[in-house]
Every structure is written in C-alpha cells, then in structure tokens.
Design a protein around this motif. Structure first.
Motif, PDB file in Angstrom:
ATOM      1  N   GLU A  61       0.831  -1.209   0.000  1.00 44.94           N
ATOM      2  CA  GLU A  61       0.000   0.000   0.000  1.00 44.94           C
ATOM      3  C   GLU A  61       0.863   1.257   0.000  1.00 44.94           C
ATOM      4  OE1 GLU A  61      -3.885  -1.684   2.461  1.00 44.94           O
ATOM      5  OE2 GLU A  61      -2.239  -0.769   3.562  1.00 44.94           O
ATOM      6  N   VAL A  62       1.917   1.254   0.789  1.00 38.57           N
ATOM      7  CA  VAL A  62       2.815   2.407   0.851  1.00 38.57           C
ATOM      8  C   VAL A  62       3.472   2.628  -0.511  1.00 38.57           C
ATOM      9  CG1 VAL A  62       4.960   3.266   1.871  1.00 38.57           C
ATOM     10  CG2 VAL A  62       3.204   2.237   3.330  1.00 38.57           C
ATOM     11  N   LEU A  63       3.961   1.552  -1.103  1.00 39.33           N
ATOM     12  CA  LEU A  63       4.608   1.688  -2.404  1.00 39.33           C
ATOM     13  C   LEU A  63       3.619   2.087  -3.494  1.00 39.33           C
ATOM     14  CD1 LEU A  63       7.209  -1.208  -2.323  1.00 39.33           C
ATOM     15  CD2 LEU A  63       7.617   1.244  -2.034  1.00 39.33           C
ATOM     16  N   GLU A  64       2.386   1.626  -3.405  1.00 42.28           N
ATOM     17  CA  GLU A  64       1.373   2.045  -4.389  1.00 42.28           C
ATOM     18  C   GLU A  64       1.127   3.550  -4.303  1.00 42.28           C
ATOM     19  OE1 GLU A  64       0.067   0.708  -7.000  1.00 42.28           O
ATOM     20  OE2 GLU A  64       0.755  -1.349  -6.668  1.00 42.28           O
ATOM     21  N   ARG A  65       1.171   4.124  -3.092  1.00 43.48           N
ATOM     22  CA  ARG A  65       1.043   5.588  -2.947  1.00 43.48           C
ATOM     23  C   ARG A  65       2.204   6.285  -3.647  1.00 43.48           C
ATOM     24  NH1 ARG A  65      -1.297   4.445   2.175  1.00 43.48           N
ATOM     25  NH2 ARG A  65       0.663   4.559   3.320  1.00 43.48           N
ATOM     26  N   ILE A  66       3.395   5.717  -3.492  1.00 45.56           N
ATOM     27  CA  ILE A  66       4.569   6.290  -4.153  1.00 45.56           C
ATOM     28  C   ILE A  66       4.437   6.159  -5.664  1.00 45.56           C
ATOM     29  CG2 ILE A  66       7.067   6.076  -4.447  1.00 45.56           C
ATOM     30  CD1 ILE A  66       7.150   5.200  -1.463  1.00 45.56           C
ATOM     31  N   VAL A  67       3.982   5.004  -6.148  1.00 47.80           N
ATOM     32  CA  VAL A  67       3.759   4.809  -7.588  1.00 47.80           C
ATOM     33  C   VAL A  67       2.794   5.866  -8.117  1.00 47.80           C
ATOM     34  CG1 VAL A  67       2.683   3.275  -9.297  1.00 47.80           C
ATOM     35  CG2 VAL A  67       4.323   2.347  -7.651  1.00 47.80           C
ATOM     36  N   HIS A  68       1.713   6.121  -7.382  1.00 47.31           N
ATOM     37  CA  HIS A  68       0.732   7.130  -7.796  1.00 47.31           C
ATOM     38  C   HIS A  68       1.372   8.513  -7.868  1.00 47.31           C
ATOM     39  CE1 HIS A  68      -3.143   9.022  -8.361  1.00 47.31           C
ATOM     40  NE2 HIS A  68      -2.845   9.859  -7.377  1.00 47.31           N
ATOM     41  N   SER A  69       2.155   8.873  -6.853  1.00 52.76           N
ATOM     42  CA  SER A  69       2.824  10.178  -6.855  1.00 52.76           C
ATOM     43  C   SER A  69       3.816  10.286  -8.002  1.00 52.76           C
ATOM     44  CB  SER A  69       3.545  10.414  -5.525  1.00 52.76           C
ATOM     45  OG  SER A  69       2.630  10.535  -4.471  1.00 52.76           O
ATOM     46  N   LEU A  70       4.539   9.212  -8.270  1.00 50.63           N
ATOM     47  CA  LEU A  70       5.482   9.222  -9.394  1.00 50.63           C
ATOM     48  C   LEU A  70       4.748   9.319 -10.723  1.00 50.63           C
ATOM     49  CD1 LEU A  70       7.988   6.555  -8.091  1.00 50.63           C
ATOM     50  CD2 LEU A  70       8.489   8.988  -8.472  1.00 50.63           C
ATOM     51  N   SER A  71       3.606   8.643 -10.833  1.00 44.74           N
ATOM     52  CA  SER A  71       2.798   8.711 -12.049  1.00 44.74           C
ATOM     53  C   SER A  71       2.351  10.147 -12.322  1.00 44.74           C
ATOM     54  CB  SER A  71       1.595   7.783 -11.924  1.00 44.74           C
ATOM     55  OG  SER A  71       0.784   7.868 -13.067  1.00 44.74           O
ATOM     56  N   ASP A  72       1.990  10.872 -11.251  1.00 43.61           N
ATOM     57  CA  ASP A  72       1.614  12.277 -11.397  1.00 43.61           C
ATOM     58  C   ASP A  72       2.766  13.109 -11.938  1.00 43.61           C
ATOM     59  OD1 ASP A  72      -0.902  11.690 -10.443  1.00 43.61           O
ATOM     60  OD2 ASP A  72      -0.554  12.540  -8.433  1.00 43.61           O
ATOM     61  N   ARG A  73       3.996  12.655 -11.748  1.00 43.37           N
ATOM     62  CA  ARG A  73       5.193  13.337 -12.263  1.00 43.37           C
ATOM     63  C   ARG A  73       5.595  12.827 -13.649  1.00 43.37           C
ATOM     64  NH1 ARG A  73       9.741  13.864  -8.002  1.00 43.37           N
ATOM     65  NH2 ARG A  73       8.687  14.960  -6.343  1.00 43.37           N
ATOM     66  N   GLY A  74       4.851  11.866 -14.177  1.00 42.66           N
ATOM     67  CA  GLY A  74       5.178  11.315 -15.484  1.00 42.66           C
ATOM     68  C   GLY A  74       6.180  10.179 -15.449  1.00 42.66           C
ATOM     69  N   VAL A  75       6.402   9.596 -14.271  1.00 40.83           N
ATOM     70  CA  VAL A  75       7.349   8.487 -14.127  1.00 40.83           C
ATOM     71  C   VAL A  75       6.552   7.190 -14.029  1.00 40.83           C
ATOM     72  CG1 VAL A  75       9.185   7.502 -12.711  1.00 40.83           C
ATOM     73  CG2 VAL A  75       8.998   9.985 -12.943  1.00 40.83           C
ATOM     74  N   ASP A  76       6.811   6.273 -14.950  1.00 39.40           N
ATOM     75  CA  ASP A  76       6.070   5.017 -15.019  1.00 39.40           C
ATOM     76  C   ASP A  76       6.845   3.908 -14.304  1.00 39.40           C
ATOM     77  OD1 ASP A  76       4.127   3.152 -15.784  1.00 39.40           O
ATOM     78  OD2 ASP A  76       5.193   2.681 -17.645  1.00 39.40           O
ATOM     79  N   VAL A  77       6.349   3.507 -13.149  1.00 41.19           N
ATOM     80  CA  VAL A  77       6.942   2.402 -12.384  1.00 41.19           C
ATOM     81  C   VAL A  77       5.817   1.533 -11.847  1.00 41.19           C
ATOM     82  CG1 VAL A  77       9.046   3.616 -11.697  1.00 41.19           C
ATOM     83  CG2 VAL A  77       7.023   3.791 -10.263  1.00 41.19           C
ATOM     84  N   ARG A  78       6.192   0.354 -11.360  1.00 39.28           N
ATOM     85  CA  ARG A  78       5.212  -0.531 -10.750  1.00 39.28           C
ATOM     86  C   ARG A  78       5.855  -1.219  -9.559  1.00 39.28           C
ATOM     87  NH1 ARG A  78       6.175  -5.838 -12.215  1.00 39.28           N
ATOM     88  NH2 ARG A  78       7.620  -6.082 -13.926  1.00 39.28           N
ATOM     89  N   VAL A  79       5.017  -1.704  -8.654  1.00 41.47           N
ATOM     90  CA  VAL A  79       5.506  -2.430  -7.491  1.00 41.47           C
ATOM     91  C   VAL A  79       5.891  -3.840  -7.926  1.00 41.47           C
ATOM     92  CG1 VAL A  79       4.913  -3.328  -5.200  1.00 41.47           C
ATOM     93  CG2 VAL A  79       4.073  -1.074  -5.906  1.00 41.47           C
ATOM     94  N   GLN A  80       7.054  -4.269  -7.472  1.00 46.67           N
ATOM     95  CA  GLN A  80       7.547  -5.611  -7.738  1.00 46.67           C
ATOM     96  C   GLN A  80       7.809  -6.295  -6.400  1.00 46.67           C
ATOM     97  OE1 GLN A  80      10.866  -3.684  -9.997  1.00 46.67           O
ATOM     98  NE2 GLN A  80      10.605  -5.492 -11.281  1.00 46.67           N
ATOM     99  N   HIS A  81       8.058  -7.593  -6.433  1.00 49.46           N
ATOM    100  CA  HIS A  81       8.439  -8.318  -5.224  1.00 49.46           C
ATOM    101  C   HIS A  81       9.833  -8.877  -5.443  1.00 49.46           C
ATOM    102  CE1 HIS A  81       7.808 -10.356  -1.450  1.00 49.46           C
ATOM    103  NE2 HIS A  81       8.324 -11.448  -1.997  1.00 49.46           N
ATOM    104  N   ASP A  82      10.756  -8.521  -4.555  1.00 48.49           N
ATOM    105  CA  ASP A  82      12.138  -8.981  -4.630  1.00 48.49           C
ATOM    106  C   ASP A  82      12.278 -10.254  -3.798  1.00 48.49           C
ATOM    107  OD1 ASP A  82      14.853  -9.434  -4.569  1.00 48.49           O
ATOM    108  OD2 ASP A  82      15.379  -7.363  -4.097  1.00 48.49           O
ATOM    109  N   ALA A  83      12.359 -11.382  -4.467  1.00 48.13           N
ATOM    110  CA  ALA A  83      12.421 -12.674  -3.778  1.00 48.13           C
ATOM    111  C   ALA A  83      13.713 -12.835  -2.980  1.00 48.13           C
ATOM    112  CB  ALA A  83      12.287 -13.810  -4.786  1.00 48.13           C
TER     113      ALA A  83
END
Length: 138
Positions: A61-83
C-alpha cells in the motif's frame, strides 16, 4: 540541467517518499560524486535513506502511494516483489536493480514490515564537486 536543479529534483523525490512512508526517523546520507566518462568535469548527487518503524499501511500500500505520486510526475513504475530479500520494491528505469538512465539517473525504493529504504542516483551534470558547507553541499 544545473547542479542546483539536479539536487532539487532528488531532494523533492526524497521528500515525496518520506511523506508517503513517514517523515520521522530516517537515517539519510546525501553526497556528491564525480561521474561521466567523457573526460570533462561532471558530478552526480545521490541520496541513500532508510527508516525503521511502523509503516502507514502494508508495504505494498505504501509503495502504491509512491507509484501514484510518481505517475503524477510522469514516471512510469510498478511495485515488484524482490524474492532475494522479501521486500516489495519500485525501481527506475528498469525495475529494481535495473540500472540507470544514460545520464546516471535512477532509483530503487523498498518496503517491508517495519522498514523502508530508498537509493536515488541523480543526473550526471557538468560542474565541480560543491564545497562542503555551501548550499549545494551543507
């Protein structure tokens, strides 16, 4: 891009991450390093930060908030899981530990229960390393 603009860009990104994760109790290291391979004078501002403590939601959830904020800046990222370490992560430009843009810019942001971390590599820009104790290098 100037050294001032490169630093402001990273400071703004770091502040956005802190706001999403929680602004208290960060252990932060800011530094300027030489960069580039064209033989000219160039520098790069970097930030490493980590925070231990309760997150304001699940790591995802925390990272999804960051993804949303980055998207507002035009930065395309997604949450991944680092095994390898069990963290949820965001990485730019090519996912977590996926390198940087040609000018050195990139970041990795991770979150796990009770922990968050961020490493940001700024744009490699023309100029000398700023002297300690100056506005660019307090």
């Amino acid at each position: 891009m100037s050294r001032t603009a490169a630093k402001a860009d990273l400071d703004d990104l770091y502040a956005m991450v802190q706001k999403s994760v929680g602004e208290d109790d960060w252990q932060t290291e800011h530094r300027w390093v030489p960069c580039g391979s064209d033989g000219g004078r160039a520098v790069q501002y970097t930030i490493d930060g980590a925070r231990k403590g309760t997150l304001p939601g699940s790591p995802e959830e925390v990272l999804e908030r960051i993804v949303h904020s980055l998207s507002d800046r035009g930065v395309d990222v997604r949450v991944q899981h680092d095994a390898s370490n069990g963290q949820s992560v965001i990485g730019y430009p090519n996912g977590c530990n996926g390198g940087t843009e040609a000018d050195g810019y990139g970041f990795d942001i991770g979150a796990a229960e009770g922990h968050a971390s961020v490493t940001v590599f700024g744009h490699c820009v023309a100029g000398e390393l700023p002297e300690r104790g100056t506005p660019l290098n307090p």
